[in-house]
Design an enzyme around this catalytic site. Structure first.
Site, short mmCIF file in Angstrom:
data_model
loop_
_atom_site.label_atom_id
_atom_site.label_comp_id
_atom_site.label_asym_id
_atom_site.label_seq_id
_atom_site.Cartn_x
_atom_site.Cartn_y
_atom_site.Cartn_z
CB SER A 1 4.04 4.97 -9.19
OG SER A 1 5.00 3.97 -8.97
CE LYS B 1 6.64 -2.25 0.69
NZ LYS B 1 6.78 -0.96 1.39
CD GLU C 1 -0.45 9.78 -10.24
OE1 GLU C 1 0.44 8.92 -10.35
OE2 GLU C 1 -1.57 9.52 -9.79
CB ILE C 2 1.78 17.06 -10.56
CG1 ILE C 2 1.92 17.45 -12.05
CG2 ILE C 2 2.63 17.97 -9.68
CD1 ILE C 2 1.46 18.86 -12.38
CD1 TRP D 1 4.17 7.10 -0.30
CD2 TRP D 1 2.87 8.92 -0.24
NE1 TRP D 1 4.36 7.79 -1.49
CE2 TRP D 1 3.58 8.92 -1.48
CE3 TRP D 1 2.00 9.99 0.01
CZ2 TRP D 1 3.45 9.92 -2.44
CZ3 TRP D 1 1.86 10.98 -0.95
CH2 TRP D 1 2.58 10.94 -2.16
CD GLN E 1 5.84 12.05 -4.06
OE1 GLN E 1 5.03 12.63 -4.77
NE2 GLN E 1 6.48 10.98 -4.48
CG PHE E 2 8.96 20.06 -0.87
CD1 PHE E 2 7.92 20.96 -0.65
CD2 PHE E 2 10.27 20.53 -0.89
CE1 PHE E 2 8.18 22.32 -0.46
CE2 PHE E 2 10.54 21.87 -0.69
CZ PHE E 2 9.49 22.77 -0.48
CB ILE F 1 -1.00 0.00 1.18
CG1 ILE F 1 -0.30 -0.18 2.53
CG2 ILE F 1 -2.06 -1.08 0.97
CD1 ILE F 1 -1.24 -0.04 3.73
CD GLU G 1 -6.29 2.88 -6.86
OE1 GLU G 1 -5.90 3.71 -7.71
OE2 GLU G 1 -6.43 3.14 -5.66
CG LEU G 2 -1.35 0.79 -11.35
CD1 LEU G 2 -0.84 0.24 -12.66
CD2 LEU G 2 -0.38 0.45 -10.22
N1 LIG Z 1 -2.20 5.51 -6.96
C1 LIG Z 1 -1.89 6.00 -5.79
O1 LIG Z 1 -2.69 6.03 -4.86
C2 LIG Z 1 -0.49 6.47 -5.56
C3 LIG Z 1 0.00 6.44 -4.26
C4 LIG Z 1 1.31 6.85 -4.01
C5 LIG Z 1 2.06 7.32 -5.07
N2 LIG Z 1 1.56 7.39 -6.33
C6 LIG Z 1 2.36 7.93 -7.47
O2 LIG Z 1 3.63 7.40 -7.40
C7 LIG Z 1 4.62 8.44 -7.37
C8 LIG Z 1 5.82 8.00 -6.61
O3 LIG Z 1 5.51 7.68 -5.27
P1 LIG Z 1 6.20 6.44 -4.57
O4 LIG Z 1 7.62 6.31 -5.05
O5 LIG Z 1 5.98 6.52 -3.12
O6 LIG Z 1 5.27 5.26 -5.15
P2 LIG Z 1 5.56 3.73 -5.32
O7 LIG Z 1 4.61 3.17 -6.29
O8 LIG Z 1 7.00 3.48 -5.59
O9 LIG Z 1 5.24 3.16 -3.85
C9 LIG Z 1 4.04 2.56 -3.45
C10 LIG Z 1 4.33 1.30 -2.65
O10 LIG Z 1 5.07 0.39 -3.45
C11 LIG Z 1 6.25 -0.06 -2.77
N3 LIG Z 1 7.28 -0.35 -3.77
C12 LIG Z 1 8.14 0.51 -4.36
N4 LIG Z 1 8.98 -0.15 -5.20
C13 LIG Z 1 8.63 -1.45 -5.14
C14 LIG Z 1 9.12 -2.63 -5.78
N5 LIG Z 1 10.15 -2.60 -6.63
N6 LIG Z 1 8.54 -3.81 -5.49
C15 LIG Z 1 7.51 -3.88 -4.62
N7 LIG Z 1 7.01 -2.80 -3.98
C16 LIG Z 1 7.57 -1.60 -4.24
C17 LIG Z 1 6.57 1.10 -1.84
O11 LIG Z 1 7.39 0.70 -0.79
C18 LIG Z 1 5.18 1.53 -1.39
O12 LIG Z 1 4.72 0.66 -0.38
C19 LIG Z 1 3.85 9.61 -6.79
O13 LIG Z 1 4.42 10.83 -7.09
C20 LIG Z 1 2.51 9.42 -7.41
O14 LIG Z 1 2.53 9.96 -8.69
C21 LIG Z 1 0.31 6.94 -6.59
C1 LIG Z 2 -13.01 15.11 2.80
C2 LIG Z 2 -14.37 14.90 2.20
C3 LIG Z 2 -14.77 13.69 1.68
C4 LIG Z 2 -13.84 12.53 1.67
C5 LIG Z 2 -13.15 12.08 0.63
C6 LIG Z 2 -12.25 10.95 0.72
C7 LIG Z 2 -12.00 10.29 2.02
C8 LIG Z 2 -11.61 10.56 -0.38
C9 LIG Z 2 -10.69 9.47 -0.49
C10 LIG Z 2 -9.95 9.36 -1.57
C11 LIG Z 2 -9.09 8.26 -1.89
C12 LIG Z 2 -9.01 7.09 -1.01
C13 LIG Z 2 -8.33 8.37 -3.01
C14 LIG Z 2 -7.40 7.41 -3.52
O1 LIG Z 2 -6.40 7.80 -4.07
C15 LIG Z 2 -16.19 13.51 1.19
C16 LIG Z 2 -16.75 12.26 1.85
C17 LIG Z 2 -16.21 13.33 -0.32
C18 LIG Z 2 -17.10 14.66 1.55
C19 LIG Z 2 -16.45 15.99 1.39
C20 LIG Z 2 -15.25 16.10 2.26
#
Ligand SMILES: NC(=O)c1ccc[n+]([C@@H]2O[C@H](COP(=O)([O-])OP(=O)(O)OC[C@H]3O[C@@H](n4cnc5c(N)ncnc54)[C@H](O)[C@@H]3O)[C@@H](O)[C@H]2O)c1
Ligand SMILES: CC1=C(/C=C/C(C)=C/C=C/C(C)=C/C=O)C(C)(C)CCC1
Length: 423
Positions: free
Chosen positions: A168, A114, A321-322, A90, A271-272, A88, A190-191
């Site tokens: 990602s 993990k 994706e920023i 962060w 990320q910053f 998962i 879920e990417l």
């Molecule tokens: N879809 C989403 O919800 C989501 C979430 C976080 C980040 N992102 C995107 O990804 C970009 C980079 O963020 P990131 O580096 O933290 O994402 P990432 O995809 O590298 O990390 C997500 C998870 O995958 C794990 N991971 C990383 N490399 C792996 C590998 N080789 N094998 C198995 N697991 C591995 C990480 O430890 C973390 O738990 C972000 O800027 C954003 O664009 C998307």
């Molecule tokens: C704050 C907030 C909400 C919550 C949104 C949530 C919790 C979104 C989760 C997003 C996820 C899990 C995205 C994955 O990448 C509502 C209920 C819409 C109502 C308006 C205020």
């Protein structure tokens, strides 16, 4: 374990999560930097709701009896897959845990999960509650580790029967490769996304501005489904840009534990820095920086809510994706044109549509190649609504009834019927 027992554990777990709501929310904010009010009022309660939703499924999972040619009794058994490896990110540490662990346990599997290296705390705390609720030792294990080591080991492990990943697209591809090179375990992904938010000419501008602002800036812009391409009809474009800028300027940024704060810091320095690089690229490629554009204050990973107008489809800020508080506004003329442009992306996670015209909504909802369409709304994340991506935004669906099939094997059982007269 019997289905009813699994259900009762998940229900007790939800009660304990509610009891520890505030501590869990505090851990989530410490780890991730998200506003405490959002964690305490929305995310932790949503976690409990998800567990109750999956508890409801646990004793309603069953196979079918199927009429077949010939004198056969045919049935399917829906069995757990086995050991599920789950990885998962962060951005929503607790909610991502719930989306993964809920269906896996409801269906009778065991789990090795993990967490992301940036946000290990809330999963450890909540897992203690899950054991307190009665989960037997060993049925769920949490690993706090790095991706290329702990994550990859889980993916290539021969005793892991299924993988579920959120993160990602780049890492998602690596995970499929590791599955293919080991035991071909099925993988759900879920990417990333670059979701369009389409404001039609009939839209009420003030509400469209507010919804588009929420769609992008929510959670510091760190949402896989963020409405990161705001397409606005040319007739309302100028008014929209002016109001979107004013709304971004009003966004309250600061200490996420303070009341009334809408935006905390980004999750880490990587990320910053990455977001600031994208902002520079937007300026260099000729987009108009309406507001924001650099660090907020001098300390911490805070970024000023940033709005670009005059964004073109071929700019990096309109394609990548920023994952930050950077809104890109693009102008369009016709519905056909905006459909083509919205679909011209490697991603296909979600879309927002802002219109009161039923015909326009019907056309757009069918034409857009995305897993979720929110009409006059955004980010509605009910436990029962499936979520997932088209194209490079993923494979499979999480939440809702659809999520269960990721965690079940279907076994067909055929028995000859001795006396076909009774068929
Ligand atoms: N879809 C989403 O919800 C989501 C979430 C976080 C980040 N992102 C995107 O990804 C970009 C980079 O963020 P990131 O580096 O933290 O994402 P990432 O995809 O590298 O990390 C997500 C998870 O995958 C794990 N991971 C990383 N490399 C792996 C590998 N080789 N094998 C198995 N697991 C591995 C990480 O430890 C973390 O738990 C972000 O800027 C954003 O664009 C998307
Ligand atoms: C704050 C907030 C909400 C919550 C949104 C949530 C919790 C979104 C989760 C997003 C996820 C899990 C995205 C994955 O990448 C509502 C209920 C819409 C109502 C308006 C205020």
């Amino acid at each position: 374990m019997a289905a009813y027992e699994r259900q009762r554990i998940l229900l007790r777990f939800a009660d304990l999560v509610e009891k520890h709501n505030d501590e869990l929310a505090a851990l989530e904010t410490w780890d991730n930097g998200k506003p405490y009010e959002q964690a305490v009022n929305v995310e932790v309660p949503m976690f409990a709701r998800l567990m109750r939703y999956y508890a409801g499924w646990a004793d309603k999972i069953h196979g079918m009896t199927i009429p077949a040619d010939g004198p056969f009794h045919v049935q399917t058994l829906h069995e757990p897959i086995g050991v599920c490896g789950q990885i998962i990110p962060w951005n929503f540490p607790l909610l991502m845990y719930a989306w993964k662990v809920g269906p896996a346990l409801a269906c009778g599997n065991t789990v090795v999960i993990k967490t992301a290296e940036q946000t290990p705390l809330s999963a450890l705390y909540v897992t203690r509650l899950l054991h307190e609720a009665g989960l037997p030792p060993g049925a769920l294990n949490v690993i706090s580790g790095f991706g290329p080591t702990a994550g990859a080991a889980l993916c290539r492990h021969m005793d892991v029967d299924k993988l579920a990943f959120t993160g990602s697209t780049e890492t998602g591809k690596l995970i499929l490769e590791l599955s293919a090179k080991s035991n071909l375990k099925p993988v759900t992904l879920e990417l990333g996304g670059k979701s369009p938010f389409i404001v039609c000419e009939d839209a009420d501008i003030d509400s469209a501005v507010e919804m588009a602002h929420f769609a992008l800036f929510f959670n510091q812009g760190q949402c896989c489904c963020a409405g990161s391409r705001t397409y606005v009809h040319e007739k309302v474009y100028d008014e929209f840009v002016e109001k979107a800028k004013a709304r971004a300027l009003k966004r309250s940024v600061g200490d996420p534990f303070k009341q009334g704060i809408e935006q905390g810091p980004q999750v880490d320095s990587e990320q910053f820095q990455k977001i600031l690089r994208y902002i520079r690229s937007g300026v260099d490629s000729g987009a108009t920086l309406e507001t924001g554009g650099d660090q907020f204050g001098e300390k911490g990973y805070y970024i000023k809510p940033t709005v670009f107008s005059n964004v073109q489809d071929d700019m990096l800020i309109a394609q990548d994706e920023i994952f930050g508080p950077v809104q890109s506004i693009l102008k369009y003329k016709t519905l056909d044109e905006v459909i083509k442009r919205a679909n011209k992306s490697a991603y296909g996670l979600a879309a927002g549509i802002f219109t009161h015209n039923l015909d326009t909504a019907n056309t757009l909802m069918r034409a857009l190649r995305v897993g979720t369409v929110w009409i006059n709304s955004f980010d509605t994340f009910d436990a029962a609504i499936p979520f997932g991506g088209y194209k490079q935004s993923g494979q499979g669906r999480e939440k809702g009834e659809y999520s269960l099939k990721n965690y079940l094997q279907v076994k067909a059982v055929v028995t000859p019927v001795k006396n076909p007269a009774w068929l």
